[in-house]
Design an enzyme around this catalytic site. Structure first.
Site, short mmCIF file in Angstrom:
data_model
loop_
_atom_site.label_atom_id
_atom_site.label_comp_id
_atom_site.label_asym_id
_atom_site.label_seq_id
_atom_site.Cartn_x
_atom_site.Cartn_y
_atom_site.Cartn_z
N LYS A 169 0.84 -1.20 0.00
CA LYS A 169 0.00 0.00 0.00
C LYS A 169 0.87 1.25 0.00
O LYS A 169 0.63 2.20 -0.74
CB LYS A 169 -0.93 0.00 1.24
CG LYS A 169 -2.05 -1.04 1.14
CD LYS A 169 -2.81 -1.26 2.44
CE LYS A 169 -3.79 -2.42 2.28
NZ LYS A 169 -4.52 -2.77 3.50
N GLN A 198 -4.37 -1.38 9.76
CA GLN A 198 -4.35 -2.72 9.16
C GLN A 198 -4.94 -3.75 10.13
O GLN A 198 -4.57 -3.79 11.30
CB GLN A 198 -2.90 -3.08 8.77
CG GLN A 198 -2.77 -4.39 8.01
CD GLN A 198 -3.44 -4.36 6.63
OE1 GLN A 198 -3.54 -3.32 5.98
NE2 GLN A 198 -3.91 -5.51 6.18
N ASP A 220 -10.95 3.01 4.38
CA ASP A 220 -11.29 1.58 4.34
C ASP A 220 -12.80 1.36 4.22
O ASP A 220 -13.25 0.27 3.88
CB ASP A 220 -10.84 0.91 5.65
CG ASP A 220 -9.63 0.02 5.48
OD1 ASP A 220 -9.44 -0.52 4.38
OD2 ASP A 220 -8.87 -0.13 6.46
N1 GUN Z 1 -6.91 -6.75 6.42
C1 GUN Z 1 -7.27 -7.48 5.34
N2 GUN Z 1 -7.87 -6.71 4.41
C2 GUN Z 1 -7.89 -5.46 4.93
C3 GUN Z 1 -8.38 -4.22 4.43
O1 GUN Z 1 -8.96 -4.10 3.34
N3 GUN Z 1 -8.19 -3.15 5.24
C4 GUN Z 1 -7.59 -3.25 6.47
N4 GUN Z 1 -7.48 -2.15 7.20
N5 GUN Z 1 -7.14 -4.38 6.95
C5 GUN Z 1 -7.29 -5.48 6.18
#
Ligand code: GUN
Length: 295
Positions: free
Chosen positions: A54, A98, A121
């Site tokens: 990311k 995350q 998100d």
């Molecule tokens: N863990 C797995 N997928 C995601 C996501 O799309 N966003 C976040 N914040 N954590 C994750």
């Protein structure tokens, strides 16, 4: 004839090119640089790899992007304070914590603490609620990526039978929610299957579009797929390592035999994964525009 591969990698690349132009325009015309912070607590290898990807993408697009890594034993109170700090930072437009978080931290409490206007998100209840009533601002990234793949691959969603396997808050529930909306790239009839579904095959076999986010390798086998169906595999299962230590991935569908039955299918890797990251970038650009009255 074997299914056409839907390359998330290529579609993501295309969207990133569009975003790059938008980011440049924001800078030159409005002096706005999209700001994204990714908060990682602990060292879960999958999370480290997602967050690194990311950050790399955000840098590549010219964002002000900050990686904030915290120790596994960070207290819930300290994490909440950190989120609050970024809520109040005008240079940060998007906050991503995350998941999963360590066991001693209440995930819901942390997600509630993020300013809904910075919730790139799309996990805050305000944004979940807005999605439900057709007023979405930030769509959750993986479901948004799936919808874009369908739209940009020319898949007819209006009136289509969509079957979703998996009811997570991150993928299953929001993609079901997105596909029922009276909107472009949606308007589908949706069935959502989960671990307590009786005779799952009865439902999956009706699907024109089958979206699998079960978290179980090969949860969907070829006998569960209708001829000509479009199959979206959201699974990322680490089933081993190469000699050089690279993770070997497989999806949630039995790819090889299903490829012979489906009309289109997403590969793993190179399918949904790159789309998730790209939609996070798109949401961050949107957040930056909203914060500056440009939307
Ligand atoms: N863990 C797995 N997928 C995601 C996501 O799309 N966003 C976040 N914040 N954590 C994750």
């Amino acid at each position: 004839m074997p299914a056409k591969l839907i390359s998330g990698k290529e579609i993501a690349q295309q969207i990133r090119e569009e975003l790059k132009q938008e980011v440049e325009d924001l800078k030159t015309k409005h002096n706005v640089v999209p700001g994204l912070v990714t908060i990682l607590v602990g060292e879960n290898p999958a999370s480290v790899s997602y967050v690194t990807a990311k950050q790399k993408t955000a840098h590549g697009l010219g964002f002000n992007s900050i990686q904030d890594t915290q120790p596994e034993d960070l207290s819930e109170a300290d994490l909440l304070a950190l989120v609050e700090k970024y809520n109040n930072d005008p240079a940060i437009h998007g906050i991503l914590v995350q998941l999963p978080l360590p066991k001693h931290v209440n995930e819901t409490k942390v997600l509630y603490a993020i300013d809904p206007d910075k919730d790139v998100d799309g996990f805050h209840p305000v944004n979940v609620g807005k999605l439900m009533i057709g007023e979405a601002v930030f769509l959750p990234c993986t479901p948004a990526g799936i919808q874009q793949m369908l739209i940009r691959s020319g898949v007819e969603t209006s009136g289509a039978e969509v079957c979703v396997v998996g009811r997570s808050n991150i993928v299953g529930k929001p993609i079901a929610n997105i596909m029922i909306q009276k909107q472009e790239g949606a308007n589908s009839t949706v069935t959502l299957c989960h671990t307590r579904t009786k005779n799952m095959k009865e439902h999956t076999l009706r699907a024109d579009i089958l979206i699998v986010a079960a978290g179980v390798p090969k949860a969907v086998t070829a006998d569960m797929v209708k001829d000509g169906a479009v199959v979206i595999d959201v699974g990322v299962n680490r089933i081993g390592k190469t000699e050089s230590g690279k993770a070997i991935l497989c999806g949630d569908v039995d790819f090889e035999p299903i490829k012979e039955k489906a009309s289109m299918i997403t590969p793993v890797p190179g399918g949904v994964g790159p789309m998730t990251i790209t939609m996070l970038m798109l949401n961050t650009v949107k957040a930056a525009k909203l914060a500056n009255g440009l939307l």
